[in-house]
Design a protein around this motif. Structure first.
Motif, PDB file in Angstrom:
ATOM      1  N   GLY A 110     -34.675  17.860 -37.110  1.00 22.86           N
ATOM      2  CA  GLY A 110     -35.770  17.564 -37.592  1.00 22.86           C
ATOM      3  C   GLY A 110     -35.956  16.497 -38.962  1.00 22.86           C
ATOM      4  N   SER A 111     -34.673  15.591 -39.013  1.00 21.42           N
ATOM      5  CA  SER A 111     -34.445  14.921 -39.732  1.00 21.42           C
ATOM      6  C   SER A 111     -35.530  13.574 -39.669  1.00 21.42           C
ATOM      7  N   LYS A 112     -35.796  13.039 -40.927  1.00 20.72           N
ATOM      8  CA  LYS A 112     -36.712  11.913 -40.729  1.00 20.72           C
ATOM      9  C   LYS A 112     -35.812  10.568 -40.347  1.00 20.72           C
ATOM     10  N   ILE A 113     -35.790  10.085 -39.181  1.00 26.33           N
ATOM     11  CA  ILE A 113     -34.853   9.135 -39.006  1.00 26.33           C
ATOM     12  C   ILE A 113     -35.618   8.317 -37.938  1.00 26.33           C
ATOM     13  N   THR A 114     -35.565   7.009 -37.692  1.00 24.79           N
ATOM     14  CA  THR A 114     -36.012   6.188 -36.786  1.00 24.79           C
ATOM     15  C   THR A 114     -34.959   5.189 -36.313  1.00 24.79           C
ATOM     16  N   ALA A 115     -34.706   5.091 -34.897  1.00 25.38           N
ATOM     17  CA  ALA A 115     -33.780   4.316 -34.216  1.00 25.38           C
ATOM     18  C   ALA A 115     -34.427   3.026 -34.096  1.00 25.38           C
ATOM     19  N   VAL A 116     -34.174   1.811 -34.824  1.00 23.29           N
ATOM     20  CA  VAL A 116     -34.710   0.606 -34.574  1.00 23.29           C
ATOM     21  C   VAL A 116     -33.919  -0.350 -33.871  1.00 23.29           C
ATOM     22  N   SER A 292     -26.860  -6.828 -27.758  1.00 26.89           N
ATOM     23  CA  SER A 292     -28.030  -6.102 -28.314  1.00 26.89           C
ATOM     24  C   SER A 292     -28.975  -5.899 -27.122  1.00 26.89           C
ATOM     25  N   VAL A 293     -29.526  -4.826 -26.906  1.00 27.31           N
ATOM     26  CA  VAL A 293     -30.524  -4.486 -25.804  1.00 27.31           C
ATOM     27  C   VAL A 293     -32.005  -3.817 -26.841  1.00 27.31           C
ATOM     28  N   ALA A 294     -32.923  -3.818 -25.781  1.00 30.18           N
ATOM     29  CA  ALA A 294     -33.911  -3.381 -26.539  1.00 30.18           C
ATOM     30  C   ALA A 294     -34.176  -1.796 -26.507  1.00 30.18           C
ATOM     31  N   VAL A 295     -34.655  -1.197 -27.474  1.00 28.14           N
ATOM     32  CA  VAL A 295     -35.198   0.075 -27.587  1.00 28.14           C
ATOM     33  C   VAL A 295     -36.244   0.583 -26.607  1.00 28.14           C
ATOM     34  N   ASP A 296     -35.969   0.784 -25.625  1.00 32.41           N
ATOM     35  CA  ASP A 296     -37.083   0.702 -24.538  1.00 32.41           C
ATOM     36  C   ASP A 296     -37.198   2.197 -23.867  1.00 32.41           C
ATOM     37  N   LYS A 297     -38.036   2.315 -23.097  1.00 34.37           N
ATOM     38  CA  LYS A 297     -38.138   3.680 -22.157  1.00 34.37           C
ATOM     39  C   LYS A 297     -36.818   4.026 -21.493  1.00 34.37           C
ATOM     40  N   PRO A 298     -36.037   3.399 -20.709  1.00 29.12           N
ATOM     41  CA  PRO A 298     -34.981   3.728 -20.038  1.00 29.12           C
ATOM     42  C   PRO A 298     -34.103   4.317 -21.184  1.00 29.12           C
ATOM     43  N   LEU A 299     -33.897   3.738 -22.290  1.00 28.24           N
ATOM     44  CA  LEU A 299     -32.955   3.943 -23.402  1.00 28.24           C
ATOM     45  C   LEU A 299     -33.358   5.555 -23.936  1.00 28.24           C
ATOM     46  N   PHE A 325     -38.577   9.464 -32.374  1.00 29.58           N
ATOM     47  CA  PHE A 325     -37.746   8.996 -33.332  1.00 29.58           C
ATOM     48  C   PHE A 325     -37.257   7.561 -33.064  1.00 29.58           C
ATOM     49  N   VAL A 326     -38.026   6.870 -32.296  1.00 28.51           N
ATOM     50  CA  VAL A 326     -37.854   5.412 -32.218  1.00 28.51           C
ATOM     51  C   VAL A 326     -38.886   4.638 -32.636  1.00 28.51           C
ATOM     52  N   ASP A 327     -38.745   3.260 -33.049  1.00 25.62           N
ATOM     53  CA  ASP A 327     -39.487   2.373 -33.198  1.00 25.62           C
ATOM     54  C   ASP A 327     -39.095   0.881 -32.549  1.00 25.62           C
ATOM     55  N   THR A 328     -40.069   0.225 -31.695  1.00 22.80           N
ATOM     56  CA  THR A 328     -39.915  -0.833 -30.849  1.00 22.80           C
ATOM     57  C   THR A 328     -40.272  -2.136 -31.449  1.00 22.80           C
ATOM     58  N   ARG A 329     -40.509  -2.028 -32.649  1.00 21.11           N
ATOM     59  CA  ARG A 329     -41.146  -3.332 -33.478  1.00 21.11           C
ATOM     60  C   ARG A 329     -40.130  -4.658 -33.531  1.00 21.11           C
ATOM     61  N   TYR A 330     -38.858  -4.254 -33.518  1.00 18.26           N
ATOM     62  CA  TYR A 330     -37.944  -5.263 -33.333  1.00 18.26           C
ATOM     63  C   TYR A 330     -37.187  -5.758 -32.058  1.00 18.26           C
ATOM     64  N   ASN A 331     -37.894  -5.133 -31.155  1.00 23.82           N
ATOM     65  CA  ASN A 331     -37.513  -5.487 -29.805  1.00 23.82           C
ATOM     66  C   ASN A 331     -37.221  -7.034 -29.467  1.00 23.82           C
ATOM     67  N   PRO A 336     -33.383  -5.723 -21.419  1.00 23.67           N
ATOM     68  CA  PRO A 336     -33.423  -4.248 -21.309  1.00 23.67           C
ATOM     69  C   PRO A 336     -32.066  -3.622 -21.413  1.00 23.67           C
ATOM     70  N   SER A 337     -32.500  -2.309 -21.840  1.00 23.26           N
ATOM     71  CA  SER A 337     -31.375  -1.361 -21.879  1.00 23.26           C
ATOM     72  C   SER A 337     -30.587  -1.024 -20.891  1.00 23.26           C
ATOM     73  N   THR A 338     -30.942  -1.298 -19.518  1.00 20.82           N
ATOM     74  CA  THR A 338     -30.489  -1.130 -18.267  1.00 20.82           C
ATOM     75  C   THR A 338     -29.490  -1.995 -17.921  1.00 20.82           C
ATOM     76  N   THR A 339     -29.635  -3.315 -18.485  1.00 18.00           N
ATOM     77  CA  THR A 339     -28.650  -4.249 -18.255  1.00 18.00           C
ATOM     78  C   THR A 339     -27.340  -4.147 -18.296  1.00 18.00           C
ATOM     79  N   PRO A 340     -26.421  -4.303 -17.261  1.00 18.98           N
ATOM     80  CA  PRO A 340     -25.044  -3.757 -17.216  1.00 18.98           C
ATOM     81  C   PRO A 340     -24.189  -4.353 -18.348  1.00 18.98           C
ATOM     82  N   ALA A 341     -23.344  -3.520 -18.696  1.00 18.98           N
ATOM     83  CA  ALA A 341     -22.650  -3.807 -19.891  1.00 18.98           C
ATOM     84  C   ALA A 341     -21.361  -4.860 -19.598  1.00 18.98           C
ATOM     85  N   ARG A 342     -21.412  -5.830 -20.566  1.00 19.75           N
ATOM     86  CA  ARG A 342     -20.610  -7.021 -19.789  1.00 19.75           C
ATOM     87  C   ARG A 342     -19.041  -6.477 -20.190  1.00 19.75           C
ATOM     88  N   THR A 343     -18.175  -7.198 -19.577  1.00 17.57           N
ATOM     89  CA  THR A 343     -16.735  -6.808 -19.865  1.00 17.57           C
ATOM     90  C   THR A 343     -16.204  -7.981 -20.662  1.00 17.57           C
TER      91      THR A 343
END
Length: 347
Positions: A110-116, A292-299, A325-331, A336-343
Motif C-alpha cells: 500500500g505504499s504511495k509510489i508511482t512508476a513514471v 527506454s520504453v513506454a509505461v504502457d498496458k503490456p508493461l 501505481f503508474v503514470d504515463t505522462r512522460y511516455n 512500446p514495452s513489447t519491443t524486443p530487448a537489444r543485444t
C-alpha cells in the motif's frame, strides 16, 4: 558441442567480492540510505533523487548529463530497491531507480509510489548458477535441490518463473533465502546446489570460473527496471517539470552506455570497487542492452503477472492492481514495452 573446462583458480580475495554486496540494483535488502551529495544547478528547486551504488548518478555524470541543470539534485544512496521505495513512500525521495520486483512488493504494502519511466534490457544476467563440478545440466534437475535466492528480489521471481517453465514450483526445491553476500559464501563453499542471482554477481562467478549458468531469465522475465516517483512530487508543478527533465537526461545517458561500454565499465568499476573485467562483462551482458520504453498496458500486464505470482505464494498479502501505481505522462514517443530487448555487441 562440449567445452573443456579449465581448472578453477583460487577465489579472488574476499575484499574483491565484498563490493558486489553493494550492487543489489535488482532487488532486496534492508539497508538504509547512505551518504547524500548535492549537485548544484540554477534555481531554488531541489529534486531529491534516490540512487544505488554505481547507478543513476554515476551514469549521468559519465555521460555528461549533469551539466546546465535548472534545479539542484540531492542524491541519497541506498543499497537496494525496497528501502529506496520506503523513502519514496515517506516523501523523503522524489524519484529513484529500482528493478522490476520491488515496486510490486511496495504496491502490495500500500505504499504511495508511482512508476513514471521504464527501461528494458535482456535478462541474460539474471541466472541460476551451479558449481562447475555440479551434475546438474538442465533446470528440470533442480527438483529436491537447495537454491539460494534473495527473498522478494527479481531473482526470486526469475527462479519461480524458470521452475514453472519446466513444470516445477518452489515446493519442489529447498529454497534458502539469503542476501547476496551470504549466498555467495554458501555457493562457493558448496552449502547450496544452485544460486539464483543477477549481474554483476553472475559475471563475477563466471569470470572466477567457480560456476556456470544452468539457465537464465532471458525469455522468462520481462527485463524491466523503473524510475519510481512520489505522488506528492508529481502533483507539484515545478517538481513534475524537473522530473521530466531528469528522465530525459537519464534516457540519454542510458543510450550513451551502449556506444561507450568500455568507458562506462571503467567508471562503474571505480565507483563500486568492482574489478574492471567483471564490470565490463556485466556491462556487455546486461547494462548496455537497456533502452527506454513506454509505461504502457503490456508493461502493466507483465508486472501484474509478477504481483499475482507473489500473491499466490502468499508473499504479498493483498491483491495488487499494478495499473493503479503508474503514470504515463512522460511516455512521449517512446517505443512500446513489447519491443524486443537489444543485444550488446560483443556480449
Amino acid at each position: 558441442m562440449r567445452r573443456r573446462l579449465m581448472p578453477a583458480p583460487p577465489l579472488p580475495p574476499l575484499a574483491l567480492l565484498l563490493p558486489l554486496a553493494l550492487l543489489v540494483t535488482a532487488c532486496a535488502g534492508n539497508s538504509a540510505a547512505g551518504t547524500s551529495t548535492d549537485i548544484d544547478g540554477h534555481g531554488s528547486l531541489t529534486l531529491n533523487v534516490g540512487d544505488q551504488k554505481g547507478g543513476s548518478e554515476a551514469v549521468l555524470r559519465a555521460a555528461g548529463e549533469l551539466e546546465n541543470l535548472d534545479y539542484k539534485i540531492k542524491w541519497s544512496t541506498f543499497s537496494s530497491g525496497p528501502p529506496l521505495l520506503e523513502a519514496v513512500n515517506a516523501k523523503a525521495v522524489d524519484i529513484g531507480g529500482v528493478g522490476n520486483t520491488p515496486p510490486v512488493f511496495a504496491a502490495g504494502a500500500g505504499s504511495k509510489i508511482t512508476a513514471v519511466a521504464a527501461f528494458k534490457g535482456t535478462s541474460r544476467g539474471d541466472a541460476i548458477l551451479v558449481p562447475n563440478d555440479s551434475k546438474l545440466t538442465k533446470p528440470e534437475q533442480l527438483k529436491g535441490r537447495s537454491i539460494a535466492v534473495a527473498q522478494g528480489s527479481s531473482a526470486h521471481y526469475q527462479l519461480v518463473a524458470s521452475l514453472k517453465k519446466v513444470g516445477l514450483s518452489l515446493d519442489d526445491v529447498e529454497v534458502k533465502y539469503l542476501q547476496p553476500a551470504d549466498a555467495l559464501a554458501a555457493f562457493t563453499t558448496g552449502k547450496v546446489d544452485a544460486w539464483a542471482v543477477w549481474d554483476p554477481y553472475t559475471s563475477q562467478v563466471l569470470l572466477s570460473r567457480r560456476g556456470r549458468v544452468l539457465t537464465t531469465g532471458d525469455g522468462v522475465t520481462n527485463g524491466l527496471s523503473f524510475q519510481v516517483a512520489a505522488p506528492a512530487a508529481l502533483k507539484d508543478k515545478e517538481k513534475a517539470a524537473a522530473v521530466e527533465d531528469y528522465l530525459r537526461r537519464l534516457r540519454r545517458a542510458t543510450a550513451w552506455v551502449h556506444d561507450h561500454q568500455e568507458e562506462w565499465a571503467k567508471v562503474w568499476a571505480k565507483d563500486t570497487g568492482l574489478p574492471y573485467d567483471v564490470a565490463l562483462a556485466s556491462v556487455k551482458r546486461t547494462n548496455a542492452t537497456r533502452f527506454s520504453v513506454a509505461v504502457d498496458k503490456p508493461l502493466v500486464a507483465s508486472e501484474q503477472e509478477i504481483a499475482d505470482t507473489f500473491t499466490e505464494l502468499k508473499l504479498i498479502p493483498n491483491k495488487v492492481d499494478f495499473g493503479d501505481f503508474v503514470d504515463t505522462r512522460y511516455n512521449g514517443d517512446l517505443p512500446p514495452s513489447t519491443t524486443p530487448a537489444r543485444t550488446s555487441e560483443g556480449s
